[in-house]
Design a protein around this motif. Structure first.
Motif, short mmCIF file in Angstrom:
data_model
loop_
_atom_site.label_atom_id
_atom_site.label_comp_id
_atom_site.label_asym_id
_atom_site.label_seq_id
_atom_site.Cartn_x
_atom_site.Cartn_y
_atom_site.Cartn_z
N ARG A 82 0.92 -1.27 -0.10
CA ARG A 82 -0.03 0.03 -0.06
C ARG A 82 0.97 1.34 -0.10
O ARG A 82 0.53 2.27 -0.64
CB ARG A 82 -1.00 -0.02 1.39
CG ARG A 82 -1.92 -1.25 1.03
CD ARG A 82 -2.94 -1.26 2.23
NE ARG A 82 -3.72 -2.29 2.26
CZ ARG A 82 -4.61 -2.73 3.02
NH1 ARG A 82 -4.60 -2.23 4.36
NH2 ARG A 82 -5.38 -3.41 2.87
N SER A 83 2.07 1.41 0.88
CA SER A 83 3.02 2.54 0.79
C SER A 83 3.60 2.63 -0.51
O SER A 83 3.65 3.83 -1.12
CB SER A 83 3.95 2.19 2.11
OG SER A 83 4.98 3.34 2.06
N PHE A 84 4.02 1.40 -1.07
CA PHE A 84 4.54 1.67 -2.54
C PHE A 84 3.60 2.00 -3.35
O PHE A 84 3.81 3.13 -4.24
CB PHE A 84 5.05 0.52 -3.25
CG PHE A 84 5.47 0.46 -4.49
CD1 PHE A 84 6.81 0.85 -4.69
CD2 PHE A 84 4.76 -0.04 -5.51
CE1 PHE A 84 7.17 0.89 -6.11
CE2 PHE A 84 4.92 -0.04 -6.87
CZ PHE A 84 6.29 0.56 -7.16
N LEU A 85 2.39 1.68 -3.56
CA LEU A 85 1.33 2.10 -4.60
C LEU A 85 0.99 3.51 -4.44
O LEU A 85 0.62 4.54 -5.22
CB LEU A 85 0.16 1.25 -4.68
CG LEU A 85 0.26 -0.08 -5.31
CD1 LEU A 85 -1.00 -0.86 -5.18
CD2 LEU A 85 0.94 0.02 -6.72
N SER A 86 0.72 3.94 -3.08
CA SER A 86 0.36 5.24 -2.64
C SER A 86 1.52 6.20 -3.07
O SER A 86 1.27 7.28 -3.71
CB SER A 86 0.24 5.41 -1.26
OG SER A 86 -1.04 4.43 -0.92
N ARG A 87 2.75 5.95 -2.54
CA ARG A 87 3.92 6.83 -2.99
C ARG A 87 4.06 7.10 -4.39
O ARG A 87 4.17 8.11 -4.99
CB ARG A 87 5.04 6.24 -2.40
CG ARG A 87 6.28 7.00 -2.32
CD ARG A 87 7.59 6.41 -1.76
NE ARG A 87 8.00 5.05 -2.28
CZ ARG A 87 7.69 4.03 -1.59
NH1 ARG A 87 7.14 4.12 -0.43
NH2 ARG A 87 8.11 2.95 -2.20
N GLU A 88 3.97 5.88 -5.23
CA GLU A 88 4.20 6.01 -6.76
C GLU A 88 3.25 6.61 -7.48
O GLU A 88 3.33 7.30 -8.52
CB GLU A 88 4.40 4.49 -7.18
CG GLU A 88 5.87 3.69 -6.82
CD GLU A 88 7.00 4.72 -7.34
OE1 GLU A 88 7.04 4.84 -8.43
OE2 GLU A 88 7.84 4.90 -6.65
N ALA A 89 1.95 6.25 -7.02
CA ALA A 89 0.75 6.89 -7.83
C ALA A 89 0.59 8.44 -7.54
O ALA A 89 0.21 9.02 -8.71
CB ALA A 89 -0.47 6.44 -7.10
N GLN A 90 1.30 8.92 -6.89
CA GLN A 90 1.41 10.67 -6.70
C GLN A 90 1.82 11.28 -7.70
O GLN A 90 1.51 12.15 -8.13
CB GLN A 90 2.22 11.09 -5.32
CG GLN A 90 1.47 10.45 -3.78
CD GLN A 90 0.25 11.06 -3.78
OE1 GLN A 90 -0.23 11.98 -4.11
NE2 GLN A 90 -0.79 9.92 -3.21
N GLY A 91 3.02 10.66 -8.33
CA GLY A 91 3.85 11.50 -9.09
C GLY A 91 3.53 10.98 -10.63
O GLY A 91 3.83 11.54 -11.77
N MET A 92 2.55 9.82 -10.87
CA MET A 92 2.12 9.08 -12.19
C MET A 92 1.29 9.88 -12.86
O MET A 92 0.32 10.48 -12.12
CB MET A 92 1.83 7.77 -11.94
CG MET A 92 3.07 6.89 -11.03
SD MET A 92 4.54 7.10 -12.14
CE MET A 92 4.77 5.84 -12.97
N GLU A 93 1.42 10.16 -14.16
CA GLU A 93 0.44 10.78 -14.99
C GLU A 93 -0.50 9.48 -15.61
O GLU A 93 -0.45 9.62 -16.87
CB GLU A 93 1.05 11.75 -15.84
CG GLU A 93 1.82 12.77 -15.30
CD GLU A 93 0.94 13.82 -14.43
OE1 GLU A 93 -0.33 13.97 -14.94
OE2 GLU A 93 1.18 14.24 -13.37
N ARG A 95 0.18 6.50 -15.84
CA ARG A 95 1.07 5.71 -16.92
C ARG A 95 0.50 4.11 -17.08
O ARG A 95 0.67 3.57 -17.69
CB ARG A 95 2.54 5.78 -16.30
CG ARG A 95 3.43 5.06 -16.99
CD ARG A 95 4.99 5.42 -16.52
NE ARG A 95 5.38 4.25 -16.02
CZ ARG A 95 6.51 4.08 -15.36
NH1 ARG A 95 7.43 5.28 -15.30
NH2 ARG A 95 7.09 2.92 -15.01
N SER A 96 -0.09 3.79 -15.67
CA SER A 96 -0.50 2.57 -15.45
C SER A 96 -1.79 2.66 -14.88
O SER A 96 -2.27 3.63 -14.15
CB SER A 96 0.40 1.77 -14.69
OG SER A 96 -0.35 0.57 -14.09
N ALA A 97 -2.81 1.60 -15.37
CA ALA A 97 -4.34 1.64 -14.89
C ALA A 97 -4.27 1.29 -13.22
O ALA A 97 -5.04 2.02 -12.67
CB ALA A 97 -4.98 0.43 -15.64
N VAL A 98 -3.20 0.58 -12.76
CA VAL A 98 -3.02 0.22 -11.47
C VAL A 98 -2.63 1.61 -10.72
O VAL A 98 -3.29 1.70 -9.53
CB VAL A 98 -2.06 -0.83 -11.25
CG1 VAL A 98 -2.05 -1.26 -9.56
CG2 VAL A 98 -2.35 -2.13 -11.81
#
Length: 112
Positions: A82-93, A95-98
């Motif tokens: 959850r930490s990884f996905l939350s952190r990575e999703a913040q900066g993604m435009e 890029r991935s449906a996930v």
């Protein structure tokens, strides 16, 4: 072998071999044997590097693997995923449906 090295090495693998490699690393990332904590950390580093790889075929497999771990029975695994996905999703435009889904879920958690 670092996570970045593994990500580079799997780029030319056939898709079945790529899935197999990620499944092996995924299993190690979920291990909870106190004697092998360094292996678990290495595996999580590898999944992180794979998920951040510029090759979308490589990153998609790893992101999905991490996303599946958000409902793992082990609290530490859930927290890490959850930490990884939350952190990575913040900066993604988107890029991935996930990542897009993770962003929507994070925003819905912040709603009243």
């Amino acid at each position: 072998l670092t996570g970045r090295h593994l990500a580079f090495a799997v780029r030319d693998m056939h898709v079945d071999e790529l899935f197999g490699a990620v499944r092996v690393v995924e299993g190690l990332a979920k291990g909870n044997d106190p004697l092998h904590l360094h292996v678990r950390e290495w595996a999580r580093d590898c999944l992180t590097a794979l998920a951040q790889d510029e090759d979308r075929h490589v990153s998609r497999v790893a992101v999905c693997s991490i996303a599946c771990a958000v409902h793992d029975e082990d609290e530490d695994v859930r927290r890490w995923a959850r930490s990884f996905l939350s952190r990575e999703a913040q900066g993604m435009e988107m890029r991935s449906a996930v990542y897009a889904f993770a962003r929507m879920a994070a925003w819905s958690d912040q709603s009243p």
